[in-house]
Design an enzyme around this catalytic site. Sequence first.
Site, PDB file in Angstrom:
ATOM      1  N   PRO A 183      23.153  63.893  -2.462  1.00  0.00           N
ATOM      2  CG  PRO A 183      25.955  64.270  -2.392  1.00  0.00           C
ATOM      3  CD  PRO A 183      24.439  63.234  -2.267  1.00  0.00           C
ATOM      4  CD  GLN A 197      29.755  66.035  -0.314  1.00  0.00           C
ATOM      5  OE1 GLN A 197      29.760  66.119  -1.068  1.00  0.00           O
ATOM      6  NE2 GLN A 197      29.151  64.429  -0.498  1.00  0.00           N
ATOM      7  CB  CYS A 239      33.858  66.097  -6.332  1.00  0.00           C
ATOM      8  SG  CYS A 239      33.515  67.183  -7.434  1.00  0.00           S
ATOM      9  N   GLY A 266      19.896  60.289  -6.070  1.00  0.00           N
ATOM     10  CA  GLY A 266      20.441  61.560  -6.929  1.00  0.00           C
ATOM     11  C   GLY A 266      19.796  61.669  -7.784  1.00  0.00           C
TER      12      GLY A 266
HETATM   13  C1  LIG Z   1      24.751  67.536 -11.131  1.00  0.00           C
HETATM   14  C2  LIG Z   1      25.443  67.298 -10.008  1.00  0.00           C
HETATM   15  C3  LIG Z   1      26.167  67.222  -9.105  1.00  0.00           C
HETATM   16  C4  LIG Z   1      26.375  66.240  -7.516  1.00  0.00           C
HETATM   17  N1  LIG Z   1      26.851  66.925  -6.685  1.00  0.00           N
HETATM   18  C5  LIG Z   1      28.106  66.049  -6.202  1.00  0.00           C
HETATM   19  C6  LIG Z   1      28.563  66.539  -4.481  1.00  0.00           C
HETATM   20  O1  LIG Z   1      28.372  67.921  -4.166  1.00  0.00           O
HETATM   21  N2  LIG Z   1      28.847  65.992  -3.997  1.00  0.00           N
HETATM   22  C7  LIG Z   1      28.609  64.676  -4.292  1.00  0.00           C
HETATM   23  O2  LIG Z   1      29.182  63.276  -2.804  1.00  0.00           O
HETATM   24  N3  LIG Z   1      28.188  64.218  -4.883  1.00  0.00           N
HETATM   25  C8  LIG Z   1      27.348  64.470  -6.333  1.00  0.00           C
HETATM   26  N4  LIG Z   1      26.960  64.169  -7.120  1.00  0.00           N
HETATM   27  C9  LIG Z   1      26.612  62.814  -7.391  1.00  0.00           C
HETATM   28  C10 LIG Z   1      25.476  62.257  -6.348  1.00  0.00           C
HETATM   29  O3  LIG Z   1      25.416  62.389  -5.458  1.00  0.00           O
HETATM   30  C11 LIG Z   1      25.335  60.513  -7.468  1.00  0.00           C
HETATM   31  O4  LIG Z   1      26.542  60.245  -6.387  1.00  0.00           O
HETATM   32  C12 LIG Z   1      25.859  60.855  -8.746  1.00  0.00           C
HETATM   33  O5  LIG Z   1      24.204  61.251  -9.394  1.00  0.00           O
HETATM   34  C13 LIG Z   1      25.485  58.684  -8.768  1.00  0.00           C
HETATM   35  O6  LIG Z   1      23.330  58.982  -8.408  1.00  0.00           O
HETATM   36  P1  LIG Z   1      22.314  58.729  -8.816  1.00  0.00           P
HETATM   37  O7  LIG Z   1      22.557  57.616 -10.582  1.00  0.00           O
HETATM   38  O8  LIG Z   1      21.349  58.380  -8.776  1.00  0.00           O
HETATM   39  O9  LIG Z   1      22.452  60.555 -10.223  1.00  0.00           O
HETATM   40  C14 LIG Z   1      26.412  65.332  -7.926  1.00  0.00           C
HETATM   41  C15 LIG Z   1      25.781  64.537  -9.434  1.00  0.00           C
HETATM   42  C16 LIG Z   1      25.274  65.555 -10.158  1.00  0.00           C
HETATM   43  C17 LIG Z   1      24.504  64.382 -11.274  1.00  0.00           C
END
Ligand SMILES: Cc1cc2nc3c(=O)[nH]c(=O)nc-3n(C[C@H](O)[C@H](O)[C@H](O)COP(=O)(O)O)c2cc1C
Length: 308
Positions: free
Chosen positions: A7, A68, A98, A223
Amino acid sequence: MHITLAPMEGVVDHLMRDMLTRIGGYDLCVTEFVRIVDQLLPPKVFYRLCPELKQQGLTSAGTPVRVQLLGQDPGYLAENAVRAVSLGSHGVDLNFGCPAKTVNKSKGGAVLLKETRSLYAIVSAVRSAVDKQHMVTAKMRLGFEDKALAIDNALALEAAGADLITVHARTKAEGYKPPAYWDWIARIREQVSVPVVANGEIWSRADALACQQQSLCEDIMLGRGALALPNLAQVIRGASPMGWDEVKVLLVNYSGYEIYGDKGRYYPNRIKQWLGYLKRQYSEAHQLFEQIRTLKTAGEILPCLTQR
Ligand SMILES: Cc1cc2nc3c(=O)[nH]c(=O)nc-3n(C[C@H](O)[C@H](O)[C@H](O)COP(=O)(O)O)c2cc1C
């Protein structure tokens, strides 16, 4: 191995889910969070965030989508969770990660990681309200300021009935800065018996393998890496990374989606934001980004995407 598309609020909307799941390799998508405060939200709110609900909760490539929820009130979260699944969501995911200030002030997201009891209360209320055939999953960080409660929190989520726990391997204080502490996911994995999904800092096949090894988790969530390399899920499954020419086709297609979808006015920002992620994998994205940086309309941007 299961791969979930993470997400990402303001980034991974239904258009991005549609495009990335068409490229393939994903088993599940989780939506941007729906913020729950003090009411049962009308169906239109769920449909706006997750139009896939109108097609059995599937992207056009057939990948299931899970809504979510984020909030602190167990009763309202439970009511809204029941609504989400009744509208067609493939289970429901609860956000305990978050970091946004506004969200944490009203006690949703990562701030709840300071209160193991609240995590327990929320998940048990939601789990007992939602029919057993639908999964109730939780997404946590390792903590708020430190990792002292990481294992207690995961145990509480499990005891309350979470069917699966995704762990973003950083605290709220660590934000999005590398590294992700995949070894901490292993510590959690060793204590709980429900499935654990590893998340954080997976940008390549090598990262995915290292993460699996260190976290002791088979399943992963992608992500930012999924935006930087649009076929990352397939690359992890053995495909070659997509070339820039193919990415350019995606950018043009995305422009079509964005302009003709309901988000046309956000288009210039969305495309710049996506190019910001693509810059990590493609040097050509730097040049294109510079070219369109100051442009304000789709009409000005599109010709830059199609020129050779
Ligand atoms: C711009 C942005 C928006 C995000 N929005 C959410 C969200 O709505 N819900 C959530 O559980 N995590 C959110 N996350 C966290 C991501 O789901 C993920 O856990 C995090 O980016 C780490 O994974 P990655 O290193 O693969 O990006 C967000 C992250 C980013 C960068």
